[in-house]
Design an enzyme around this catalytic site. Structure first.
Site, mmCIF file in Angstrom:
data_model
loop_
_atom_site.group_PDB
_atom_site.id
_atom_site.type_symbol
_atom_site.label_atom_id
_atom_site.label_comp_id
_atom_site.label_asym_id
_atom_site.label_seq_id
_atom_site.Cartn_x
_atom_site.Cartn_y
_atom_site.Cartn_z
ATOM 1 N N CYS A 206 3.789 -17.424 -13.343
ATOM 2 C CA CYS A 206 5.165 -16.741 -13.554
ATOM 3 C C CYS A 206 4.842 -15.534 -14.490
ATOM 4 C CB CYS A 206 6.028 -17.975 -14.331
ATOM 5 S SG CYS A 206 7.436 -16.837 -14.979
ATOM 6 N N CYS A 231 11.471 -21.098 -16.497
ATOM 7 C CA CYS A 231 12.119 -20.147 -17.051
ATOM 8 C C CYS A 231 13.110 -19.654 -15.907
ATOM 9 C CB CYS A 231 11.401 -18.787 -17.639
ATOM 10 S SG CYS A 231 10.581 -17.870 -16.395
ATOM 11 N N ASP A 356 -18.702 -6.102 -1.697
ATOM 12 C CA ASP A 356 -18.797 -7.335 -2.364
ATOM 13 C C ASP A 356 -18.549 -8.193 -1.153
ATOM 14 O OD1 ASP A 356 -18.859 -9.904 -3.298
ATOM 15 O OD2 ASP A 356 -17.464 -9.446 -5.041
#
Length: 447
Positions: A206, A231, A356
């Protein structure tokens, strides 16, 4: 148009003609030359166009193509960067070859690289932005997902009145306030079921209180109807919603958006998202469902997006892969195949691929190890890395062929024991394979 802009345009268009006529290419060089003469040339070229920008990690190219197909049903003139040249010089090249409609609306639908958006919006003012998604991708170029999101938000705020159409199922798109107004599209096709994302998933914290998000529905990765149990953070209300998937195969899908049924001729959940995004653009312009239906159904495979290429007597499906989430979705789509298939996995690590290659370890290649794939070809410049990953994933080493030669890859495909072959390749590996296939006469060089 100033003298400098006029000269830049002339040089750019002349080089474009020369390259196309004699070299069958040149998607970025004309723009690069024009920018050398006039760094602000894009301002002149994009004048009088209504510009729609498509950006995000995955799905830009196909979403752009589907959006263009739909808008062509409504508008006479739609310009786009069909070659996928999505950085500043490529965008300039796109406008150099565009032909304005003197008596109607001129529309440009531009796929723009996430890191390039901020540069492009210095010189043109889009009237609409479309954000597809943000996933971890090319860490050497973009960094973490929050850095990438900030890049495109900063690019969009230079046109603060332009709405952003966002994928409402992605938590990061609801994580910070934007100066641009926002509209959301997403999936609402299943009944609520309490669940959490897979443990190896980015972007599930969150942004307000840093608790792990919960979901009432998940489509894939961290996409779905999310909420924070600690929340008030939750998925926003959707402006455009997909309410049913009637049929989904490895080559096509049928689904319902806002009570209208549509079909696309590419497979997989991730491509339904691309169609939903294109539909959201169409609805923003109040385009009829019939025209949307015609645009989505247009069966023309886009470069590296489930292209079907015949190599000898084999039907090969070529798919571009570049990050874990995208590769996982391709694997899920392959698993829908009603027929046996062989596999070629081609891994490069050039700048355009991302240097990468550790991302292959974050993908769910183990799911391939659970399938009975009679022949697996590991290739590309980093074939040793791909071979090791496939072995760890459980691919039977007796069925594994390792080669860095694209010529040998093609020979191995021709001798595969199945009629169907999937070819998964990074960007420059796709380019290299296509070049070799052109030389051998399996595909034609694009004009």
């Amino acid at each position: 148009m100033s003298f400098k802009s006029g000269l830049a345009t002339t040089v750019g268009k002349s080089s474009q003609w020369l390259l196309k006529t004699f070299f069958k290419g040149g998607s970025s060089l004309p723009g690069k030359l024009a920018l050398k003469i006039d760094p602000t040339i894009l301002s002149s070229l994009a004048k009088d166009y209504d510009v729609i920008v498509v950006t995000g990690t995955n799905g830009k190219t196909l979403t752009t193509a589907l959006t263009v197909n739909i808008l062509k049903e409504e508008f006479d003139s739609v310009v786009t960067n069909t070659t996928g040249a999505n950085m500043l010089q490529g965008i300039v090249s796109t406008f150099l070859q565009g032909k304005k409609n003197k008596h109607g609306k001129n529309v440009a639908v531009l796929e723009i690289d996430e890191a390039s958006l901020n540069k492009v919006t210095e010189f043109l003012t889009p009237e609409l932005f479309l954000f597809t998604n943000i996933f971890r991708d090319q860490m050497d170029r973009y960094g973490e997902i929050y850095t990438t999101y900030q890049l495109i938000v900063d690019g969009a705020k230079k046109a603060p009145k332009a709405p952003i159409l966002m994928n409402g199922d992605l938590p990061i798109f609801n994580s910070i306030d934007t100066v641009n107004p926002r509209e959301y599209y997403g999936f609402s096709h299943k009944d609520d079921e309490e669940q959490m994302a897979h443990y190896n998933t980015d972007g599930v914290l969150c942004p307000h209180c840093h608790h792990i998000l919960h979901y009432k529905m998940i489509t894939y990765s961290n996409l779905g109807d999310y909420y924070c149990p600690n929340c008030d953070f939750k998925r926003p209300e959707l402006n455009v919603a997909l309410t049913d998937i009637k049929h989904m195969t490895n080559v096509s899908s049928t689904f319902t958006i806002d009570e209208h049924d549509y079909q696309i001729e590419v497979g997989g959940m991730y491509n339904i998202y691309n169609a939903l995004a294109a539909t959201a653009v169409a609805k923003h312009y109040n385009i009829s469902s019939e025209k949307i239906r015609k645009g989505l159904a247009y069966d023309e495979k886009v470069f590296g997006r489930q292209e079907v290429i015949e190599i000898g007597d084999k039907k090969c499906t070529l798919v571009l892969v570049k990050n874990p989430v995208g590769l996982n979705q391709v694997i899920d789509t392959m698993k829908l195949s009603p027929y046996p298939f062989s596999l070629a996995a081609l891994l490069n690590a050039n700048y355009a691929d991302g240097i990468d290659v550790s991302w292959i370890w974050d993908s769910q290649l183990e799911e391939l190890g659970e399938l009975d794939i009679p022949k697996v070809i590991s290739g590309g410049e980093r074939q040793s890395d791909m071979s090791l990953r496939l072995k760890v994933a459980g691919i039977n080493e007796e069925n594994l062929v390792e080669t860095s030669s694209l010529t040998q890859v093609i020979e191995e495909i021709k001798s595969a024991p199945t009629e169907h072959v999937y070819i998964l390749a990074t960007y420059t590996a796709v380019l290299g394979l296509r070049k070799e296939l052109i030389q051998q006469g399996f595909i034609k060089e694009e004009a």
